[in-house]
Design a protein around this motif. Structure first.
Motif, PDB file in Angstrom:
ATOM      1  N   ARG A 187      35.565  65.312  41.416  1.00  0.00           N
ATOM      2  CA  ARG A 187      36.132  63.737  41.906  1.00  0.00           C
ATOM      3  C   ARG A 187      34.779  62.995  42.659  1.00  0.00           C
ATOM      4  NH1 ARG A 187      41.227  63.576  40.240  1.00  0.00           N
ATOM      5  NH2 ARG A 187      42.283  65.489  40.103  1.00  0.00           N
ATOM      6  N   PHE A 188      34.227  63.683  43.342  1.00  0.00           N
ATOM      7  CA  PHE A 188      33.278  62.864  44.093  1.00  0.00           C
ATOM      8  C   PHE A 188      32.177  62.356  43.027  1.00  0.00           C
ATOM      9  CE2 PHE A 188      34.733  65.411  47.716  1.00  0.00           C
ATOM     10  CZ  PHE A 188      34.871  64.358  48.472  1.00  0.00           C
ATOM     11  N   ALA A 189      32.018  63.376  42.002  1.00  0.00           N
ATOM     12  CA  ALA A 189      30.922  62.915  40.787  1.00  0.00           C
ATOM     13  C   ALA A 189      31.485  61.779  40.049  1.00  0.00           C
ATOM     14  CB  ALA A 189      30.718  64.171  39.771  1.00  0.00           C
ATOM     15  N   THR A 190      32.497  61.958  39.752  1.00  0.00           N
ATOM     16  CA  THR A 190      33.191  60.878  39.028  1.00  0.00           C
ATOM     17  C   THR A 190      33.323  59.171  39.588  1.00  0.00           C
ATOM     18  OG1 THR A 190      35.500  61.536  39.467  1.00  0.00           O
ATOM     19  CG2 THR A 190      34.477  62.281  37.426  1.00  0.00           C
ATOM     20  N   GLU A 191      33.902  59.537  40.841  1.00  0.00           N
ATOM     21  CA  GLU A 191      33.994  58.141  41.595  1.00  0.00           C
ATOM     22  C   GLU A 191      32.776  57.611  42.061  1.00  0.00           C
ATOM     23  OE1 GLU A 191      36.288  59.433  44.985  1.00  0.00           O
ATOM     24  OE2 GLU A 191      38.372  59.941  43.336  1.00  0.00           O
ATOM     25  N   LYS A 192      31.652  58.241  42.601  1.00  0.00           N
ATOM     26  CA  LYS A 192      30.417  57.813  42.817  1.00  0.00           C
ATOM     27  C   LYS A 192      29.456  57.677  41.623  1.00  0.00           C
ATOM     28  CE  LYS A 192      31.590  57.997  47.244  1.00  0.00           C
ATOM     29  NZ  LYS A 192      32.061  56.778  47.892  1.00  0.00           N
ATOM     30  N   GLY A 193      29.594  58.205  40.312  1.00  0.00           N
ATOM     31  CA  GLY A 193      28.684  57.883  39.322  1.00  0.00           C
ATOM     32  C   GLY A 193      27.595  58.862  39.476  1.00  0.00           C
ATOM     33  N   PHE A 213      37.282  66.689  32.357  1.00  0.00           N
ATOM     34  CA  PHE A 213      37.625  65.711  33.307  1.00  0.00           C
ATOM     35  C   PHE A 213      36.626  64.900  33.669  1.00  0.00           C
ATOM     36  CE2 PHE A 213      38.232  64.084  37.543  1.00  0.00           C
ATOM     37  CZ  PHE A 213      39.639  63.376  37.665  1.00  0.00           C
ATOM     38  N   TYR A 214      35.429  65.372  34.002  1.00  0.00           N
ATOM     39  CA  TYR A 214      34.168  64.714  34.543  1.00  0.00           C
ATOM     40  C   TYR A 214      33.919  63.686  33.267  1.00  0.00           C
ATOM     41  CZ  TYR A 214      29.266  63.616  35.257  1.00  0.00           C
ATOM     42  OH  TYR A 214      28.061  62.683  35.633  1.00  0.00           O
ATOM     43  N   LYS A 215      33.510  64.343  32.197  1.00  0.00           N
ATOM     44  CA  LYS A 215      33.330  63.190  30.920  1.00  0.00           C
ATOM     45  C   LYS A 215      34.307  62.196  30.801  1.00  0.00           C
ATOM     46  CE  LYS A 215      29.260  64.634  29.281  1.00  0.00           C
ATOM     47  NZ  LYS A 215      29.164  65.344  27.943  1.00  0.00           N
ATOM     48  N   ASN A 216      35.559  62.638  31.088  1.00  0.00           N
ATOM     49  CA  ASN A 216      36.626  61.324  30.608  1.00  0.00           C
ATOM     50  C   ASN A 216      36.680  60.441  31.753  1.00  0.00           C
ATOM     51  OD1 ASN A 216      37.432  62.205  27.984  1.00  0.00           O
ATOM     52  ND2 ASN A 216      38.207  63.977  28.669  1.00  0.00           N
TER      53      ASN A 216
END
Length: 345
Positions: A187-193, A213-216
């Motif tokens: 979730r940190f990876a997706t939110e922070k790009g 989840f990360y990719k989407n």
């Protein structure tokens, strides 16, 4: 729906724990690493990362930033970095300073993988962090925000650190990845790009759903415009299935001991592992652990890794290095480089 990756473009990388084998010593282990990273550079591997672990006699990967300096200075093309820096053990500013220097020394070749755990036991975490409050604090989100703001030079004006200037400028930023073995880090990876690496050797059943989840859900950022995901998994490749199973003996015994609470967590020798008699409970654990590793002939390993990459929607596999000795490491990496034709990529 995201399309599957092209098997012809699948890249391989290496995660080094810098194992100290029995009857060996740290100097020999570091010399082994120098040899392996040099070979990986020649063979066409994409990146070479170092873990961070403390209070163990069987590994000497305590400082992935220092190891990255060494590895980068002995190679020409391969990316090097931390897999990862366990941020609770560190000042975000000091991490930024160290990796800014690395990026300045080796432009475009440095990666910073960030972990949320301490990578050690509670007492050692206390010794590292020098504070009971810090050792039990759950302030990783604040730490990560500080780290990214130091890299970008974009603290809010009223932030107490807004006047602090790391060396260089905002162009000296490594590629930043979050590490994960659960649903937290992603979730940190997706939110922070940020990029994302999932440790399938720690939680094999979660790998595919979490990477999907990360990719989407990835949000582009100044750090990464597009999602970059990697699947990490333990790999033992050899010329034959029989040889690979023999070489995997110490790995399987070590992980069985960890899961059953054994006090002996030293990496056993091939002879010790081959003669070890598993109890029924241990054998059940050994079988349960099978999904943590990919073991077999180079051709069969390559086939399975390609299938896993397609299922996980990644175009890069990071090999968690659990080979039992230097000779099998070098041979295994050569065999896989040939199977994947890495030099042509």
């Amino acid at each position: 729906m995201i399309s599957t990756m092209n098997e012809q473009n699948l890249r391989l990388s290496i995660l080094d724990f810098v194992h100290v084998y029995k009857h060996s010593n740290p100097t020999e282990s570091l010399n082994n690493t120098t040899e392996v990273v040099g070979l990986a550079d020649q063979l066409g591997y994409t990146r070479y990362w170092f873990t961070e672990h403390h209070n163990t006699t069987s590994q000497i990967s305590t400082s992935p930033d220092l190891l990255s300096v060494h590895a980068a200075s002995h190679t020409k093309n391969i990316r090097v970095g931390a897999g990862g820096i366990m941020l609770p053990n560190h000042s975000p500013l000091k991490v930024v300073e160290n990796f800014t220097l690395l990026e300045a020394l080796h432009p475009g070749r440095i990666d910073l993988g960030i972990g949320r755990a301490s990578g050690t036991d509670g007492l050692t975490a206390l010794a590292l962090q020098r504070s009971h409050e810090r050792a039990i604090a759950n302030d990783f989100p604040d730490q990560l925000n500080e780290l990214l703001c130091f890299f970008s030079r974009k603290f809010p004006m009223d932030h107490p650190f807004a006047e602090i200037s790391p060396p260089g400028d905002e162009t000296l930023v490594p590629d930043i990845y979050m590490l994960g073995s659960s649903q937290g880090g992603v979730r940190f990876a997706t939110e922070k790009g940020l990029g994302f690496v999932f440790a399938a050797h720690l939680a094999p059943k979660l790998a595919i759903p979490v990477l999907h989840f990360y990719k989407n859900n990835f949000n582009p950022s100044a750090y990464m415009k597009e999602p970059k995901s990697i699947l990490a998994i333990g790999v033992i490749a050899a010329e034959t299935e029989e040889e690979a199973k023999y070489l995997a003996g110490p790995l399987e015994l070590t992980w069985t001991r960890m899961a059953t609470g054994s006090r002996d967590l030293s990496f056993p020798t091939l002879e010790e592992a081959s003669k070890y008699v598993y109890t029924p409970q241990e054998e059940a654990v050994r079988q349960y652990n099978k999904d943590r590793f990919v073991i077999g002939s180079a051709a069969n390993v390559a086939e399975k890794l390609k299938r896993m990459a397609n299922e996980a929607l990644v175009n890069e596999i990071m090999i968690a290095d659990f080979y039992p000795d230097q000779a099998s490491r070098l041979k295994g990496y050569r065999l896989l480089a040939e199977e994947f034709d890495l030099k042509s990529k």
